[in-house]
Design a protein around this motif. Structure first.
Motif, PDB file in Angstrom:
ATOM      1  N   ILE A 162      -6.867  -5.076   8.123  1.00 40.64           N
ATOM      2  CA  ILE A 162      -6.306  -4.717   7.056  1.00 40.64           C
ATOM      3  C   ILE A 162      -6.196  -4.405   5.842  1.00 40.64           C
ATOM      4  O   ILE A 162      -6.777  -4.475   5.646  1.00 40.64           O
ATOM      5  CB  ILE A 162      -6.102  -6.329   7.347  1.00 40.64           C
ATOM      6  N   VAL A 163      -4.675  -4.012   6.381  1.00 44.94           N
ATOM      7  CA  VAL A 163      -4.001  -2.617   4.981  1.00 44.94           C
ATOM      8  C   VAL A 163      -3.488  -3.219   3.828  1.00 44.94           C
ATOM      9  O   VAL A 163      -1.988  -3.413   4.197  1.00 44.94           O
ATOM     10  CB  VAL A 163      -4.107  -1.209   5.810  1.00 44.94           C
ATOM     11  N   SER A 164      -3.588  -3.156   3.208  1.00 42.63           N
ATOM     12  CA  SER A 164      -2.796  -4.080   2.332  1.00 42.63           C
ATOM     13  C   SER A 164      -3.673  -4.462   0.731  1.00 42.63           C
ATOM     14  O   SER A 164      -4.852  -4.879   0.604  1.00 42.63           O
ATOM     15  CB  SER A 164      -2.414  -5.659   2.363  1.00 42.63           C
ATOM     16  N   SER A 165      -3.299  -4.596  -0.516  1.00 42.31           N
ATOM     17  CA  SER A 165      -3.448  -4.928  -1.685  1.00 42.31           C
ATOM     18  C   SER A 165      -3.668  -6.712  -1.939  1.00 42.31           C
ATOM     19  O   SER A 165      -3.630  -6.754  -3.667  1.00 42.31           O
ATOM     20  CB  SER A 165      -2.971  -3.007  -2.756  1.00 42.31           C
ATOM     21  N   ASP A 166      -3.083  -7.116  -0.930  1.00 37.78           N
ATOM     22  CA  ASP A 166      -2.704  -8.595  -1.632  1.00 37.78           C
ATOM     23  C   ASP A 166      -3.329  -9.549  -1.071  1.00 37.78           C
ATOM     24  O   ASP A 166      -3.671  -9.605   0.023  1.00 37.78           O
ATOM     25  CB  ASP A 166      -1.075  -8.543  -0.441  1.00 37.78           C
ATOM     26  N   VAL A 225       0.926  -1.252  -0.351  1.00 39.78           N
ATOM     27  CA  VAL A 225      -0.243  -0.571   0.220  1.00 39.78           C
ATOM     28  C   VAL A 225       1.162   0.628   0.055  1.00 39.78           C
ATOM     29  O   VAL A 225       2.466   0.989   0.746  1.00 39.78           O
ATOM     30  CB  VAL A 225      -1.529  -0.087   1.604  1.00 39.78           C
ATOM     31  N   PRO A 226       0.369   2.472  -0.445  1.00 45.14           N
ATOM     32  CA  PRO A 226       1.358   3.490  -0.823  1.00 45.14           C
ATOM     33  C   PRO A 226       1.203   4.021   0.554  1.00 45.14           C
ATOM     34  O   PRO A 226       0.083   4.450   1.319  1.00 45.14           O
ATOM     35  CB  PRO A 226       0.716   4.006  -1.696  1.00 45.14           C
ATOM     36  N   TYR A 227       2.344   5.382   0.884  1.00 45.45           N
ATOM     37  CA  TYR A 227       2.743   5.912   2.303  1.00 45.45           C
ATOM     38  C   TYR A 227       1.892   7.341   2.446  1.00 45.45           C
ATOM     39  O   TYR A 227       1.333   7.924   3.204  1.00 45.45           O
ATOM     40  CB  TYR A 227       4.197   6.181   3.233  1.00 45.45           C
ATOM     41  N   SER A 228       0.996   7.492   1.201  1.00 46.92           N
ATOM     42  CA  SER A 228       0.378   8.868   1.165  1.00 46.92           C
ATOM     43  C   SER A 228      -0.790   8.991   1.864  1.00 46.92           C
ATOM     44  O   SER A 228      -1.617   7.967   1.484  1.00 46.92           O
ATOM     45  CB  SER A 228       0.454   8.946  -0.675  1.00 46.92           C
ATOM     46  N   PRO A 257      14.643   0.394   0.068  1.00 49.09           N
ATOM     47  CA  PRO A 257      15.009   1.717  -0.448  1.00 49.09           C
ATOM     48  C   PRO A 257      12.894   1.681  -0.845  1.00 49.09           C
ATOM     49  O   PRO A 257      12.382   3.068  -0.589  1.00 49.09           O
ATOM     50  CB  PRO A 257      14.980   1.968  -1.235  1.00 49.09           C
ATOM     51  N   HIS A 258      12.773   0.875  -1.107  1.00 47.71           N
ATOM     52  CA  HIS A 258      11.026   1.283  -1.352  1.00 47.71           C
ATOM     53  C   HIS A 258      10.379   1.505  -0.399  1.00 47.71           C
ATOM     54  O   HIS A 258       9.236   1.991  -0.668  1.00 47.71           O
ATOM     55  CB  HIS A 258      10.768   0.083  -2.765  1.00 47.71           C
ATOM     56  N   VAL A 259      10.576   1.326   0.881  1.00 53.56           N
ATOM     57  CA  VAL A 259       9.858   1.613   2.157  1.00 53.56           C
ATOM     58  C   VAL A 259       9.663   3.126   2.926  1.00 53.56           C
ATOM     59  O   VAL A 259       9.295   2.823   4.193  1.00 53.56           O
ATOM     60  CB  VAL A 259       9.580   0.076   3.095  1.00 53.56           C
ATOM     61  N   THR A 260      10.858   3.628   2.272  1.00 51.94           N
ATOM     62  CA  THR A 260      11.738   4.682   3.162  1.00 51.94           C
ATOM     63  C   THR A 260      10.225   5.644   3.121  1.00 51.94           C
ATOM     64  O   THR A 260      10.650   6.245   4.351  1.00 51.94           O
ATOM     65  CB  THR A 260      12.280   5.295   2.080  1.00 51.94           C
ATOM     66  N   GLY A 261       9.757   5.854   2.426  1.00 55.05           N
ATOM     67  CA  GLY A 261       8.248   6.662   2.434  1.00 55.05           C
ATOM     68  C   GLY A 261       7.265   7.008   3.605  1.00 55.05           C
ATOM     69  O   GLY A 261       7.108   7.710   4.294  1.00 55.05           O
ATOM     70  N   TRP A 262       7.772   5.960   4.211  1.00 54.98           N
ATOM     71  CA  TRP A 262       6.671   4.924   5.216  1.00 54.98           C
ATOM     72  C   TRP A 262       7.126   5.865   6.561  1.00 54.98           C
ATOM     73  O   TRP A 262       6.193   5.615   7.541  1.00 54.98           O
ATOM     74  CB  TRP A 262       6.622   3.621   5.350  1.00 54.98           C
ATOM     75  N   LYS A 263       8.706   5.718   6.749  1.00 51.06           N
ATOM     76  CA  LYS A 263       9.395   5.767   7.900  1.00 51.06           C
ATOM     77  C   LYS A 263       9.388   7.316   8.619  1.00 51.06           C
ATOM     78  O   LYS A 263       9.213   7.872   9.495  1.00 51.06           O
ATOM     79  CB  LYS A 263      11.279   6.087   7.664  1.00 51.06           C
ATOM     80  N   SER A 264       8.716   8.284   7.629  1.00 52.32           N
ATOM     81  CA  SER A 264       8.423   9.755   8.181  1.00 52.32           C
ATOM     82  C   SER A 264       7.447   9.751   8.624  1.00 52.32           C
ATOM     83  O   SER A 264       7.232  10.852   9.122  1.00 52.32           O
ATOM     84  CB  SER A 264       8.572  10.916   6.611  1.00 52.32           C
ATOM     85  N   VAL A 265       6.805   8.665   8.846  1.00 53.46           N
ATOM     86  CA  VAL A 265       4.462   8.784   8.794  1.00 53.46           C
ATOM     87  C   VAL A 265       4.789   8.414  10.336  1.00 53.46           C
ATOM     88  O   VAL A 265       3.747   8.396  11.138  1.00 53.46           O
ATOM     89  CB  VAL A 265       4.236   9.211   8.349  1.00 53.46           C
ATOM     90  N   LEU A 266       5.800   7.142  10.298  1.00 53.83           N
ATOM     91  CA  LEU A 266       5.131   6.073  11.524  1.00 53.83           C
ATOM     92  C   LEU A 266       5.346   7.235  13.297  1.00 53.83           C
ATOM     93  O   LEU A 266       4.036   6.802  13.913  1.00 53.83           O
ATOM     94  CB  LEU A 266       5.992   5.405  11.601  1.00 53.83           C
ATOM     95  N   LEU A 267       5.940   8.034  13.498  1.00 51.48           N
ATOM     96  CA  LEU A 267       6.300   8.164  14.289  1.00 51.48           C
ATOM     97  C   LEU A 267       4.779   9.680  14.548  1.00 51.48           C
ATOM     98  O   LEU A 267       4.005   9.655  15.598  1.00 51.48           O
ATOM     99  CB  LEU A 267       6.741   9.506  14.907  1.00 51.48           C
ATOM    100  N   GLU A 268       4.923  10.467  13.594  1.00 50.34           N
ATOM    101  CA  GLU A 268       2.893  11.191  13.508  1.00 50.34           C
ATOM    102  C   GLU A 268       1.705  11.006  13.694  1.00 50.34           C
ATOM    103  O   GLU A 268       1.288  11.634  14.143  1.00 50.34           O
ATOM    104  CB  GLU A 268       3.838  12.055  12.088  1.00 50.34           C
TER     105      GLU A 268
END
Length: 253
Positions: free
Chosen positions: A99-103, A18-21, A48-59
């Motif tokens: 469950i947040v996934s498209s799988d 799923v996208p982190y946006s 590297p493909h999950v890097t975008g998630w890291k910035s929103v986890l703490l928030e």
């Protein structure tokens, strides 16, 4: 359209599928159905493909779970999510899972959780396979959470039925014969002797028949505007006897 409120929910997110946006939009949607007791996200955080998630986890107070890829081509993240879900199930501290996934790999998990009496909500992209969607009590497409602007109305025709609907760019599904048939048949299933069906019951039945049914898929915030936009149904607002609260009934023309 909500199935039930104030559930204790375990929110499990597949970072790979799923996208982190618009994470905030996802969590606000989940809050409509209950309170997240667990919020966990799974992935190999060295990739590297999950890097975008890291910035929103703490928030958003989401706990990251590290899962290394043991073998090339195999998804260890799915296994970690499934194991954790079963552990949480057996603690007895939640009423449902999101469950947040498209799988489609989570189809069997969703079925098993429902067999145990859990409510199961799915969030994923439009590309999510039908098997996983059908295994959930309710499935929400992430794309509709991005639609925030007021739609532009236009008129189209489906099988000689006049429909006032939103600009197609603001929707992910089109009002078509299948939708009209689904609503028509569901009204018939619930109708009293005069052909009227209570809108609340109709919404619940539509969701049981089609877990990904949501008026927002067609650009409408609620079921009533969607029903009124299709020139095949009548609506009737009745006094509930509780102040200004109105009960809406619908019937086939």
């Amino acid at each position: 359209m909500d199935i039930i409120r104030d559930l204790r929910l375990a929110v499990l997110i597949d970072a790979d599928n799923v996208p982190y946006s618009n994470v905030k939009g996802m969590l606000e949607e989940i809050a409509k159905y209950g309170t997240p007791t667990f919020k966990r996200i799974y992935g190999d955080w060295t990739k590297p493909h999950v890097t975008g998630w890291k910035s929103v986890l703490l928030e958003n107070a989401i706990t990251p779970i590290q899962q290394y890829s043991y073998t090339s081509g195999k998804n260890a993240t799915d296994s970690a999510m499934i194991i954790d879900a079963m552990d949480i199930l057996y603690t007895g501290r939640v009423d449902g899972f999101c469950i947040v996934s498209s799988d489609s790999d989570f189809t069997r998990l969703a079925i098993r959780l429902r067999e145990a009496g859990m409510k199961v909500f799915g969030l994923g992209e439009k590309k999510t396979p039908g098997s996983f969607i059908s295994a959930c009590d309710k499935f929400i497409y992430i794309e509709i959470l991005k639609i925030t602007e007021e739609p532009t109305k236009q008129v189209s025709t489906v099988s000689k039925t006049t429909i006032k609907k939103n600009d197609p760019t603001d929707t992910i599904l089109k009002i078509d014969k299948g939708l009209i048939k689904l609503i028509t048949a569901s009204i018939n299933d619930l109708a009293d002797e005069e052909g009227w069906a209570f809108l609340g019951d109709l919404g619940n039945l539509l969701l049981k028949k089609q877990p990904d049914f949501d008026p927002r898929n067609y650009g409408f915030k609620k079921l009533v505007p969607l029903i009124k936009a299709i020139n095949r149904f009548e609506t009737d607002e009745r006094d509930s006897g509780k102040g200004n609260i109105k009960l809406v009934y619908v019937k086939n023309k």
